[in-house]
Design a protein around this motif. Structure first.
Motif, short mmCIF file in Angstrom:
data_model
loop_
_atom_site.label_atom_id
_atom_site.label_comp_id
_atom_site.label_asym_id
_atom_site.label_seq_id
_atom_site.Cartn_x
_atom_site.Cartn_y
_atom_site.Cartn_z
N GLY A 1 42.74 37.22 28.07
CA GLY A 1 43.90 38.11 28.23
C GLY A 1 43.50 39.53 28.59
O GLY A 1 44.31 40.44 28.50
N ARG A 2 42.26 39.72 29.00
CA ARG A 2 41.81 41.07 29.38
C ARG A 2 42.04 41.36 30.86
O ARG A 2 41.82 42.49 31.30
N MET A 3 42.44 40.34 31.61
CA MET A 3 42.67 40.50 33.03
C MET A 3 43.81 39.56 33.44
O MET A 3 43.88 38.44 32.96
N LYS A 4 44.69 40.06 34.31
CA LYS A 4 45.84 39.23 34.70
C LYS A 4 45.65 38.57 36.05
O LYS A 4 45.79 37.37 36.21
N GLY A 5 45.33 39.37 37.06
CA GLY A 5 45.24 38.84 38.43
C GLY A 5 43.86 38.31 38.76
O GLY A 5 42.93 38.43 37.96
N THR A 6 43.76 37.73 39.93
CA THR A 6 42.47 37.28 40.45
C THR A 6 42.14 38.11 41.69
O THR A 6 42.82 38.02 42.70
N PRO A 7 41.11 38.95 41.60
CA PRO A 7 40.74 39.73 42.78
C PRO A 7 40.26 38.83 43.92
O PRO A 7 39.69 37.76 43.66
N ARG A 8 40.49 39.25 45.15
CA ARG A 8 39.93 38.54 46.30
C ARG A 8 38.43 38.87 46.39
O ARG A 8 38.05 40.03 46.33
N PHE A 9 37.63 37.82 46.52
CA PHE A 9 36.18 38.01 46.55
C PHE A 9 35.69 38.13 47.99
O PHE A 9 35.93 37.24 48.80
N VAL A 10 34.99 39.24 48.26
CA VAL A 10 34.42 39.45 49.59
C VAL A 10 32.90 39.41 49.48
O VAL A 10 32.29 40.20 48.77
N CYS A 11 32.28 38.46 50.18
CA CYS A 11 30.83 38.33 50.22
C CYS A 11 30.33 38.95 51.52
O CYS A 11 30.70 38.50 52.61
N ALA A 12 29.49 39.98 51.41
CA ALA A 12 29.08 40.76 52.58
C ALA A 12 27.68 40.38 53.05
O ALA A 12 26.76 40.26 52.23
N LYS B 1 41.27 33.63 47.75
CA LYS B 1 41.84 34.13 49.02
C LYS B 1 41.03 35.30 49.56
O LYS B 1 41.55 36.24 50.16
N GLY B 2 39.73 35.23 49.32
CA GLY B 2 38.83 36.27 49.81
C GLY B 2 38.28 35.93 51.18
O GLY B 2 38.88 35.17 51.93
N CYS B 3 37.11 36.48 51.49
CA CYS B 3 36.49 36.17 52.78
C CYS B 3 35.00 36.50 52.74
O CYS B 3 34.52 37.15 51.83
N PHE B 4 34.30 36.01 53.74
CA PHE B 4 32.94 36.46 54.02
C PHE B 4 33.07 37.48 55.15
O PHE B 4 33.92 37.34 56.02
N ALA B 5 32.24 38.50 55.12
CA ALA B 5 32.28 39.51 56.17
C ALA B 5 30.87 39.75 56.67
O ALA B 5 29.91 39.63 55.91
#
Ligand SMILES: Cc1ncc(COP(=O)(O)O)c(C=O)c1O
Ligand SMILES: [Zn+2]
Length: 381
Positions: free
Chosen positions: A253-264, A319-323
């Motif tokens: 319960g310390r975090m609500k959303g899911t950040p989008r993960f970007v692998c660079a 819903k992240g991406c590789f860049a």
């Protein structure tokens, strides 16, 4: 006053088939070959008060006794709101976790402290490792802090200058005529022949769990939840740890959303990015870079075949991406960071910063989104 927990049970679980294992150095599943993650009892889990991250997050790290914790004086790094840099590029909520302030100048000190803690608990006295330099330097530095452990570090001749803290009687540096891949193979062969433990790299859960703590710290420091997390990837163990950390913080319960993960990655060595834009969940032979070159040396891994599928799943699930960014984008990000925030980073960190700018220009990032970029490494002098 709560007395800190002195002991807890840690179980291990295959992320593919769910098979359970007792606490041990089981890195892959005997039944299906899947990755093994430690699982914690989150009921009653508390974040402590200790200044040492491994003690503060003891409920969420993979050793069972608090007394096993090995400190490299790692962590407690600042997480800054980069207002000057953000203004320059048009990001109003750009946050930087400055892992360059760790003792050996990289986030890998968290990896080494956690691995050495687990090894200490399991009475491992000698082990073998290899890396592009930063992990090995952290292991070497860590060996100075424990009394009964020896390490054999393998490195390619071209990466020798990236290895620090190796001048110690319990640190044995083996220089191979070859590159990072050949050094890794030589390390595994040596371990087999000598009957020593090969520490496992990405597959060593203690590595991933140690790196996770940079993110727990950042989440605890940030005034708001990140919408996006950006980190440079080589094997992707740091991002794997980050994602496990997000899931644990959500369960607590310390975090609500899911950040989008970007692998660079850098364009000259971007096998994961190539696979991703082709919609491939695996690395195929034509994605592999056989003799990778590029200024971001810490992330010069041309063949991430064994680890990419895990990263693909994380990026897709969030819903992240590789860049991939060019050398000139990396150099520009590096210079801007120095000029606006006075932070001197290595080119792997600059790759992550450049990826954030790149995605902003592409419209993938919005100017007001909360972005957390992990500055995973600086420069050792
Ligand atoms: C400074 C720095 N950044 C990022 C990475 C990426 O590592 P990984 O993707 O294996 O977590 C490394 C690995 O050596 C590194 O040294
Ligand atoms: Zn399994």
């Amino acid at each position: 006053v709560d007395t800190p927990l002195a002991r807890k049970d840690v179980s291990l679980c295959c992320v593919h088939c769910g098979r359970k294992y007792p606490f041990s150095l089981q890195f892959q599943c005997d039944a299906c070959g899947g990755l093994i993650d430690p699982v914690y009892n989150l009921e009653g889990c508390k974040i402590g008060e200790s200044s040492k991250p491994l003690e503060r997050y003891f409920y969420l790290v993979p050793f069972q006794q608090l007394s096993s914790a090995v400190s490299l004086r790692e962590g407690n790094t600042p997480c800054i709101h980069a207002k000057n840099l953000g203004k320059r590029v048009g990001l109003s909520h750009l946050y930087l976790k400055n892992e360059t302030l760790n003792p050996t100048r990289t986030t890998k000190d968290r990896m080494a402290s956690c691995v050495l803690s687990v090894f200490q608990e399991l009475d491992i006295r000698e082990f073998v490792a290899s890396s592009t330099g930063n992990s090995s330097s952290s292991f070497a530095f860590g060996i100075h802090q424990v009394t009964h452990m020896e390490v054999h570090l393998f490195c390619g001749r071209d990466f020798l200058y990236r290895h620090a803290y190796c001048d110690h009687p319990r640190v044995h540096l083996h220089v191979i005529d070859g590159d990072f891949v050949q050094a890794g193979k030589a390390a595994q062969k040596f371990a087999r022949e000598q009957g020593l433990l090969f520490e496992g790299g990405f597959f060593n859960f203690a590595r991933r769990e140690g790196l996770k703590l940079a993110y727990f710290e950042a989440f605890d420091q940030l005034p708001e939840e990140p919408a996006v997390i950006v980190q440079a990837v080589s094997s992707g163990m740091g991002m794997y740890g980050a994602y496990k950390g997000v899931q644990e913080y959500q369960q607590l319960g310390r975090m609500k959303g899911t950040p989008r993960f970007v692998c660079a990655q850098q364009k000259s060595c971007a096998p994961m990015y190539q696979a991703f834009i082709e919609g491939s969940a695996t690395i195929q032979p034509h994605h592999i870079i056989h003799h990778p070159r590029g200024i971001a040396e810490a992330i010069l891994r041309g063949d991430p075949t064994r680890t990419y599928p895990y990263l693909y799943n994380i990026v897709t699930a969030t819903k992240g991406c590789f860049a991939a960014v060019s050398q000139s984008e990396i150099l520009e990000a590096h210079a801007l960071l120095q000029e606006t925030e006075g932070i001197d980073v290595c080119y792997a960190s600059a790759t992550a910063v450049a990826a954030a700018f790149h995605l902003l220009h592409q419209g993938w990032l919005q100017p007001t989104e909360v972005i957390l970029v992990n500055l995973t490494g600086g420069v050792r002098v």
